[in-house]
Motif scaffolding. Structure first.
Motif, PDB file in Angstrom:
ATOM      1  N   SER A 117      37.383  33.822  41.304  1.00  0.00           N
ATOM      2  CA  SER A 117      38.664  33.633  41.979  1.00  0.00           C
ATOM      3  C   SER A 117      39.849  34.772  42.059  1.00  0.00           C
ATOM      4  N   THR A 118      39.565  35.424  40.804  1.00  0.00           N
ATOM      5  CA  THR A 118      40.375  36.725  40.507  1.00  0.00           C
ATOM      6  C   THR A 118      39.866  37.831  41.732  1.00  0.00           C
ATOM      7  N   VAL A 119      38.440  38.033  41.849  1.00  0.00           N
ATOM      8  CA  VAL A 119      38.000  38.849  42.879  1.00  0.00           C
ATOM      9  C   VAL A 119      38.695  38.464  44.202  1.00  0.00           C
ATOM     10  N   SER A 120      38.774  37.207  44.536  1.00  0.00           N
ATOM     11  CA  SER A 120      39.081  36.703  45.777  1.00  0.00           C
ATOM     12  C   SER A 120      40.494  36.957  46.151  1.00  0.00           C
ATOM     13  N   ARG A 121      41.437  36.859  44.796  1.00  0.00           N
ATOM     14  CA  ARG A 121      42.678  37.342  44.974  1.00  0.00           C
ATOM     15  C   ARG A 121      43.021  38.881  45.123  1.00  0.00           C
ATOM     16  N   VAL A 122      42.323  39.572  44.555  1.00  0.00           N
ATOM     17  CA  VAL A 122      42.194  40.998  44.804  1.00  0.00           C
ATOM     18  C   VAL A 122      41.997  41.349  46.110  1.00  0.00           C
TER      19      VAL A 122
ATOM     20  N   LYS B  78      31.075  39.105  37.892  1.00  0.00           N
ATOM     21  CA  LYS B  78      30.362  39.639  36.634  1.00  0.00           C
ATOM     22  C   LYS B  78      30.452  40.968  36.200  1.00  0.00           C
ATOM     23  N   ALA B  79      30.451  41.994  36.886  1.00  0.00           N
ATOM     24  CA  ALA B  79      30.457  42.995  36.685  1.00  0.00           C
ATOM     25  C   ALA B  79      31.971  43.732  36.336  1.00  0.00           C
ATOM     26  N   ALA B  80      32.753  42.994  36.795  1.00  0.00           N
ATOM     27  CA  ALA B  80      34.185  43.346  36.619  1.00  0.00           C
ATOM     28  C   ALA B  80      34.594  42.622  35.499  1.00  0.00           C
TER      29      ALA B  80
ATOM     30  N   VAL C  94      38.218  45.390  39.752  1.00  0.00           N
ATOM     31  CA  VAL C  94      37.534  44.823  40.683  1.00  0.00           C
ATOM     32  C   VAL C  94      36.746  45.854  41.837  1.00  0.00           C
ATOM     33  N   PHE C  95      37.590  46.814  42.039  1.00  0.00           N
ATOM     34  CA  PHE C  95      37.268  47.687  43.165  1.00  0.00           C
ATOM     35  C   PHE C  95      36.161  48.644  42.729  1.00  0.00           C
ATOM     36  N   LYS C  96      36.208  49.088  41.257  1.00  0.00           N
ATOM     37  CA  LYS C  96      34.983  49.644  40.687  1.00  0.00           C
ATOM     38  C   LYS C  96      33.895  48.842  40.834  1.00  0.00           C
ATOM     39  N   ALA C  97      33.938  47.742  40.557  1.00  0.00           N
ATOM     40  CA  ALA C  97      32.651  46.969  40.491  1.00  0.00           C
ATOM     41  C   ALA C  97      32.202  46.770  42.032  1.00  0.00           C
TER      42      ALA C  97
END
Length: 334
Positions: free
Chosen positions: A16-21, A9-11, A36-39
C-alpha cells in the motif's frame, strides 16, 4: 513479470505504501519515496499507467516548454532526451509544448500543460523574462522549474549552469596554451548563455592584460552554417589570430570545415574550441576541445524536484558546473 509486491519487498515497505508513492500521495515521506523509486529501478517494475490514471483521476505527465527556435542540434536533443528518460524513470511520460515565437506563446504553452494536468512543468525560456517567470510561478497550480536561468523571487524554482565560469575556465586553458590573438564566434544575439560566455571571453583577456580586437568577434547563430560563415569572414579579414573559440560546438565544427577548405590546418595553423561537448565533437578529426555542460544532470534534478523526489529545502538556485574536455584541436604554442 515484476509486481508491486516485489517492489515493496525490495524497498522494505508495504504494498500500500508503494501504491501511495506511485499515486503521488503527499503523506509519504521523502525518504520512503527515495527507497521506493530505488526499488523500482532495481527491479525493473513498470506500473500500468492507464489503470493508475483512471483510479486517481490524475495524469502521470511531466510537461516541457521550449520554443521551436531552439530545439535544433545536439544540445537541445540531449536536453529533451534526458527529460524524457528521467520522466520515464520515475513512471511519468514527457509531454512537449512549443513556445513558438513570443513570451505570449510561451505563456500559452505553459497554460496548455497546466490544463493537461501535468504533475509539473519544465520551462526552457527564450522570450519570457525572469520577472514574468516569477509571476507565472506565483499563480501556477502545479510546480514549475525554469532551466538555464536564475530567478529573483523564486530562486529555488530555477536550475542553471555556470556558463560564465565555464567560459573563464576555457579561456584560462587557451591562454595557458600560449594563445593571445583569440577570435570569438557568438551564438544567437540576445541569448543569456551567449552573453555570459562572451563576457567571460572579454574578462579573461582583460585579466591577462590583453586588449580585445573588435574585428575578431564575429556573429553566429549557434548553427554549423553560421560557424562556417564566421570563420570565412575571419579568414578574409586577414587580421592575425591563432585560435577560434566558438560559442558552441556546432559553430566550432562549422569553423573547422571552413578553415580546412581554405587549406588552413587545425590545429597546426589555427586552433579551435567550443562548448557543450556534443557527441560528434569527439569523433571528428581533430577531436574538438570543449566544455561539457551537465544537461542531463540539469533535467534529472528538475524532474526530481517537480515530482518531490529531491525537494528543495531552501530558497537558492542550483547552479551546475561544467567540465573542461581537452582533445586535439588546440595547439600548445609555448
Amino acid at each position: 513479470m515484476v509486481k508491486m509486491l516485489d517492489v515493496a519487498k525490495a524497498a522494505g515497505v508495504s504494498k500500500s505504501t508503494v501504491s501511495r508513492v506511485l499515486n503521488g500521495k503527499d503523506i509519504v515521506s521523502d525518504e520512503i519515496k527515495r527507497l521506493v523509486f530505488k526499488a523500482i529501478e532495481e527491479t525493473g517494475y513498470r506500473p500500468n499507467l492507464l489503470a493508475q490514471q483512471l483510479a486517481t483521476q490524475k495524469t502521470r505527465l511531466v510537461g516541457f516548454v521550449m520554443t521551436n527556435a531552439l530545439y535544433n542540434g545536439p544540445y537541445f536533443s540531449t536536453l529533451i532526451y534526458g527529460a524524457a528518460t528521467w520522466s520515464e524513470q520515475y513512471q511519468h511520460q514527457l509531454i512537449f509544448a512549443d513556445g513558438k515565437h513570443s513570451a505570449e506563446d510561451e505563456t500559452a504553452a505553459i497554460d496548455y500543460l497546466v490544463r493537461m494536468k501535468c504533475a509539473g512543468i519544465m520551462v526552457y525560456p527564450q522570450y519570457l523574462t525572469p520577472d514574468e517567470l516569477d509571476a507565472i510561478i506565483d499563480t501556477s497550480p502545479v510546480p514549475v522549474i525554469v532551466l538555464n536561468r536564475t530567478l529573483a523571487r523564486h530562486p529555488e524554482c530555477a536550475i542553471s549552469v555556470l556558463h560564465y565560469q565555464c567560459a573563464r575556465m576555457m579561456m584560462a586553458f587557451i591562454l595557458d596554451m600560449g594563445h593571445r590573438n583569440i577570435a570569438w564566434i557568438s551564438g544567437r544575439n540576445g541569448s543569456p548563455t551567449n552573453n555570459m560566455r562572451y563576457q567571460a571571453y572579454l574578462d579573461e583577456l582583460s585579466a591577462q592584460g590583453l586588449t580585445p580586437v573588435p574585428a575578431l568577434a564575429v556573429p553566429g547563430d549557434w548553427s554549423m552554417e553560421s560557424g562556417y560563415a564566421a570563420a570565412r569572414q575571419l579568414i578574409e579579414q586577414a587580421i592575425p589570430f591563432s585560435m577560434i573559440l566558438a560559442g558552441n560546438d556546432d559553430m566550432a565544427l562549422g569553423a573547422m570545415k571552413a578553415l580546412q577548405e581554405a587549406g588552413i590546418a587545425v590545429p597546426g595553423d589555427i586552433s579551435v574550441a567550443g562548448f557543450d561537448d556534443s557527441r560528434i565533437g569527439g569523433f571528428v578529426s581533430p577531436a574538438l576541445t570543449t566544455i561539457k555542460i551537465p544537461l542531463v544532470d540539469m533535467v534529472k534534478l528538475a524532474v526530481e524536484r517537480l515530482l518531490g523526489i529531491s525537494p528543495h529545502t531552501d530558497k537558492t538556485c542550483v547552479s551546475l558546473p561544467g567540465e573542461l574536455v581537452i582533445r586535439d584541436s588546440v595547439k600548445n604554442l609555448n
